[in-house]
Design a protein around this motif. Structure first.
Motif, PDB file in Angstrom:
ATOM      1  N   LEU A  97       0.831  -1.196   0.000  1.00 22.49           N
ATOM      2  CA  LEU A  97       0.000   0.000   0.000  1.00 22.49           C
ATOM      3  C   LEU A  97       0.872   1.254   0.000  1.00 22.49           C
ATOM      4  CD1 LEU A  97      -2.807   1.222   0.048  1.00 22.49           C
ATOM      5  CD2 LEU A  97      -2.766   1.053   2.552  1.00 22.49           C
ATOM      6  N   LEU A  98       1.926   1.256   0.798  1.00 25.44           N
ATOM      7  CA  LEU A  98       2.846   2.392   0.798  1.00 25.44           C
ATOM      8  C   LEU A  98       3.503   2.559  -0.565  1.00 25.44           C
ATOM      9  CD1 LEU A  98       4.583   1.988   4.293  1.00 25.44           C
ATOM     10  CD2 LEU A  98       2.847   3.666   3.623  1.00 25.44           C
ATOM     11  N   GLY A  99       3.812   1.437  -1.229  1.00 23.69           N
ATOM     12  CA  GLY A  99       4.384   1.521  -2.564  1.00 23.69           C
ATOM     13  C   GLY A  99       3.436   2.182  -3.541  1.00 23.69           C
ATOM     14  N   ILE A 102      10.794   4.275  -6.048  1.00 22.75           N
ATOM     15  CA  ILE A 102      10.833   3.600  -4.750  1.00 22.75           C
ATOM     16  C   ILE A 102       9.593   2.729  -4.593  1.00 22.75           C
ATOM     17  CG2 ILE A 102      10.724   3.951  -2.255  1.00 22.75           C
ATOM     18  CD1 ILE A 102      12.414   6.485  -2.667  1.00 22.75           C
ATOM     19  N   GLY A 103       8.418   3.291  -4.928  1.00 17.63           N
ATOM     20  CA  GLY A 103       7.188   2.514  -4.820  1.00 17.63           C
ATOM     21  C   GLY A 103       7.191   1.288  -5.699  1.00 17.63           C
ATOM     22  N   VAL A 104       7.605   1.453  -6.957  1.00 18.55           N
ATOM     23  CA  VAL A 104       7.676   0.314  -7.869  1.00 18.55           C
ATOM     24  C   VAL A 104       8.712  -0.695  -7.368  1.00 18.55           C
ATOM     25  CG1 VAL A 104       8.325  -0.398 -10.214  1.00 18.55           C
ATOM     26  CG2 VAL A 104       6.852   1.596  -9.866  1.00 18.55           C
ATOM     27  N   GLY A 105       9.827  -0.186  -6.840  1.00 22.46           N
ATOM     28  CA  GLY A 105      10.844  -1.088  -6.301  1.00 22.46           C
ATOM     29  C   GLY A 105      10.318  -1.944  -5.166  1.00 22.46           C
ATOM     30  N   VAL A 106       9.523  -1.341  -4.274  1.00 21.43           N
ATOM     31  CA  VAL A 106       8.921  -2.102  -3.175  1.00 21.43           C
ATOM     32  C   VAL A 106       8.017  -3.200  -3.723  1.00 21.43           C
ATOM     33  CG1 VAL A 106       7.297  -1.953  -1.243  1.00 21.43           C
ATOM     34  CG2 VAL A 106       9.095  -0.232  -1.500  1.00 21.43           C
ATOM     35  N   PHE A 107       7.203  -2.857  -4.721  1.00 22.53           N
ATOM     36  CA  PHE A 107       6.335  -3.864  -5.339  1.00 22.53           C
ATOM     37  C   PHE A 107       7.150  -5.036  -5.880  1.00 22.53           C
ATOM     38  CE2 PHE A 107       2.731  -0.746  -6.027  1.00 22.53           C
ATOM     39  CZ  PHE A 107       1.769  -1.517  -5.397  1.00 22.53           C
ATOM     40  N   VAL A 146      16.462   1.032  -0.442  1.00 30.68           N
ATOM     41  CA  VAL A 146      15.065   0.605  -0.569  1.00 30.68           C
ATOM     42  C   VAL A 146      14.922  -0.866  -0.184  1.00 30.68           C
ATOM     43  CG1 VAL A 146      13.169   0.246  -2.200  1.00 30.68           C
ATOM     44  CG2 VAL A 146      14.521   2.345  -2.301  1.00 30.68           C
ATOM     45  N   THR A 147      15.877  -1.682  -0.599  1.00 31.68           N
ATOM     46  CA  THR A 147      15.819  -3.115  -0.277  1.00 31.68           C
ATOM     47  C   THR A 147      15.910  -3.343   1.223  1.00 31.68           C
ATOM     48  OG1 THR A 147      16.821  -3.682  -2.416  1.00 31.68           O
ATOM     49  CG2 THR A 147      16.915  -5.350  -0.676  1.00 31.68           C
ATOM     50  N   CYS A 148      16.868  -2.707   1.871  1.00 32.89           N
ATOM     51  CA  CYS A 148      17.019  -2.879   3.321  1.00 32.89           C
ATOM     52  C   CYS A 148      15.790  -2.381   4.074  1.00 32.89           C
ATOM     53  CB  CYS A 148      18.267  -2.151   3.806  1.00 32.89           C
ATOM     54  SG  CYS A 148      19.834  -2.946   3.344  1.00 32.89           S
ATOM     55  N   LEU A 149      15.294  -1.211   3.704  1.00 36.23           N
ATOM     56  CA  LEU A 149      14.122  -0.668   4.380  1.00 36.23           C
ATOM     57  C   LEU A 149      12.902  -1.567   4.191  1.00 36.23           C
ATOM     58  CD1 LEU A 149      14.465   3.137   3.562  1.00 36.23           C
ATOM     59  CD2 LEU A 149      14.393   2.130   5.847  1.00 36.23           C
ATOM     60  N   THR A 150      12.726  -2.077   2.976  1.00 35.55           N
ATOM     61  CA  THR A 150      11.567  -2.918   2.689  1.00 35.55           C
ATOM     62  C   THR A 150      11.541  -4.152   3.566  1.00 35.55           C
ATOM     63  OG1 THR A 150      11.397  -2.148   0.399  1.00 35.55           O
ATOM     64  CG2 THR A 150      10.405  -4.300   0.915  1.00 35.55           C
ATOM     65  N   LEU A 189      -5.658  -3.244  -0.837  1.00 32.84           N
ATOM     66  CA  LEU A 189      -6.023  -2.127  -1.700  1.00 32.84           C
ATOM     67  C   LEU A 189      -4.905  -1.709  -2.651  1.00 32.84           C
ATOM     68  CD1 LEU A 189      -7.846   0.206   0.864  1.00 32.84           C
ATOM     69  CD2 LEU A 189      -8.757  -1.740  -0.429  1.00 32.84           C
ATOM     70  N   SER A 190      -3.748  -2.341  -2.543  1.00 31.90           N
ATOM     71  CA  SER A 190      -2.580  -1.828  -3.254  1.00 31.90           C
ATOM     72  C   SER A 190      -2.715  -1.910  -4.773  1.00 31.90           C
ATOM     73  CB  SER A 190      -1.331  -2.582  -2.801  1.00 31.90           C
ATOM     74  OG  SER A 190      -1.474  -3.985  -2.995  1.00 31.90           O
ATOM     75  N   TYR A 191      -3.177  -3.047  -5.286  1.00 31.90           N
ATOM     76  CA  TYR A 191      -3.224  -3.224  -6.736  1.00 31.90           C
ATOM     77  C   TYR A 191      -4.275  -2.320  -7.370  1.00 31.90           C
ATOM     78  CZ  TYR A 191      -3.018  -5.771 -11.196  1.00 31.90           C
ATOM     79  OH  TYR A 191      -2.870  -6.120 -12.516  1.00 31.90           O
TER      80      TYR A 191
END
Length: 356
Positions: free
Chosen positions: A20-22, A52-57, A262-266, A286-288
């Motif tokens: 959702l944050l992503g 960043i958002g796409v990276g989290v996904f 981003v990887t470490c935080l995720t 709700l993310s998608y």
């Protein structure tokens, strides 16, 4: 954009929160870009807020999709699971955008809008996923980001390619080969760095995928590797990596530092966040829906005269989250339930009673 398979679907991670944050990070990026204000993160950072958002996904997707295959290595069932998760909501958004939203906001009269091939080509190409179309006749003309109907759709094809890659690796028995996964990560990081340093925007693989896919694919590979090594970054290391990223802004390795941060935080948040944060929207994912619906909603707001990024951001969230809840309740969740249906077993002879 990926659901947790059985063994990863526990409440012991914050993947729902992160997805959702992503999606919200992508909305933040587009709220600035679509109003003509540029990215809210300086290019010196090596990554945008939307990146960043796409990276989290893609990190979460790499982790969960490879887990999904390993938990049930059936190509048929894997394909059905992937299709049921990603396609119904995507197809509905494409069709509704072309048939309902398009004629409402187009500068053309409805007869002209539907008489040409533009709307029908948008639907046909959209349903095929690749090559997707981004424009509709007379829609969103004259805006700061003109003609783009749903710029978020480009990642769906990249996601599908990653799904195919997992299936191929699974069939070849490579998903647990750490050397192979490390090689994929290094290859992805090298491609992402080359694209970042040169500004190249052409095909990464001709007729298959563009250079924009390099960074998401690198994130996906990192997710697969972290799943295999079962690594959770400690807080102290994550803090150091984030600080290093900030210090490296404007250098040739800023994008690599951004990917590391981003990887470490995720994965720190995924496995160290308190339990009450794990499912911020309860049983609703709700993310998608948020990701698919936000871009056209933002363009409608901009066309209506709203040009202040913060106001576009707040209005988009207020509009899209309820629509995403409807998408989950009425379409995505029912589609996911179909995954669990099995054909009725063939009647067998009565079992022999145990004698012990």
């Amino acid at each position: 954009m990926a659901e947790a398979p059985k063994e990863a679907r526990s409440r012991l991670n914050a993947f729902n929160l992160l997805r959702l944050l992503g999606a919200l990070a992508v909305i933040v990026e587009h709220s600035w870009v679509l109003t003509g204000h540029g990215s809210p993160l300086t290019p010196a950072s090596g990554i945008g807020v939307g990146g960043i958002g796409v990276g989290v996904f893609f990190l979460i997707s790499g982790y969960l999709i490879s887990t999904s295959w390993l938990s049930d290595p059936s190509l048929r069932r894997y394909t059905v699971r992937r299709a049921l998760r990603i396609y119904p909501a995507y197809a509905l958004v494409v069709i509704v955008t072309a048939l309902l939203l398009g004629p409402l906001v187009s500068v053309l009269p409805a007869a002209s809008y539907f008489s040409g091939t533009g709307a029908w080509s948008y639907i046909a190409r959209g349903l095929l996923i690749q090559p997707v179309s981004y424009s509709l006749p007379g829609v969103f003309q004259g805006l700061p980001y003109p003609g783009a109907v749903n710029g978020s759709l480009w990642t769906i094809w990249v996601e599908v390619l990653c799904y195919i890659g997992v299936a191929v690796m699974g069939l070849l028995g490579l998903l647990r080969r750490r050397t192979v996964l490390v090689g994929l990560v290094l290859l992805g990081l090298a491609a992402a760095s080359a694209v970042h340093l040169t500004g190249y925007s052409g095909p990464l693989i001709p007729l298959v995928v563009s250079a924009y896919a390099a960074q998401p694919v690198a994130f996906f590979a990192l997710g697969m590797l972290i799943r295999e090594v079962r690594w959770v970054p400690p807080l102290w290391l994550t803090a150091l990596v984030v600080i290093a990223w900030r210090l490296l802004w404007g250098t040739p390795v800023a994008n690599l530092a951004a990917i590391a941060a981003v990887t470490c935080l995720t994965f720190l948040i995924a496995f160290r966040a308190p339990a009450w944060l794990h499912r911020p929207t309860g049983s609703y994912d709700l993310s998608y829906g948020t990701y698919l619906l936000a871009f056209p909603a933002q363009q409608v707001l901009v066309q209506s005269g709203l040009r202040e990024p913060v106001l576009v951001l707040l209005a988009t969230v207020a509009i899209v989250l309820p629509l995403a809840a409807l998408s989950w309740r009425l379409l995505e969740q029912p589609a996911l339930r179909l995954r669990h249906r099995r054909p009725a077993p063939v009647p067998a002879a009565a079992p022999v009673p145990e004698t012990s």
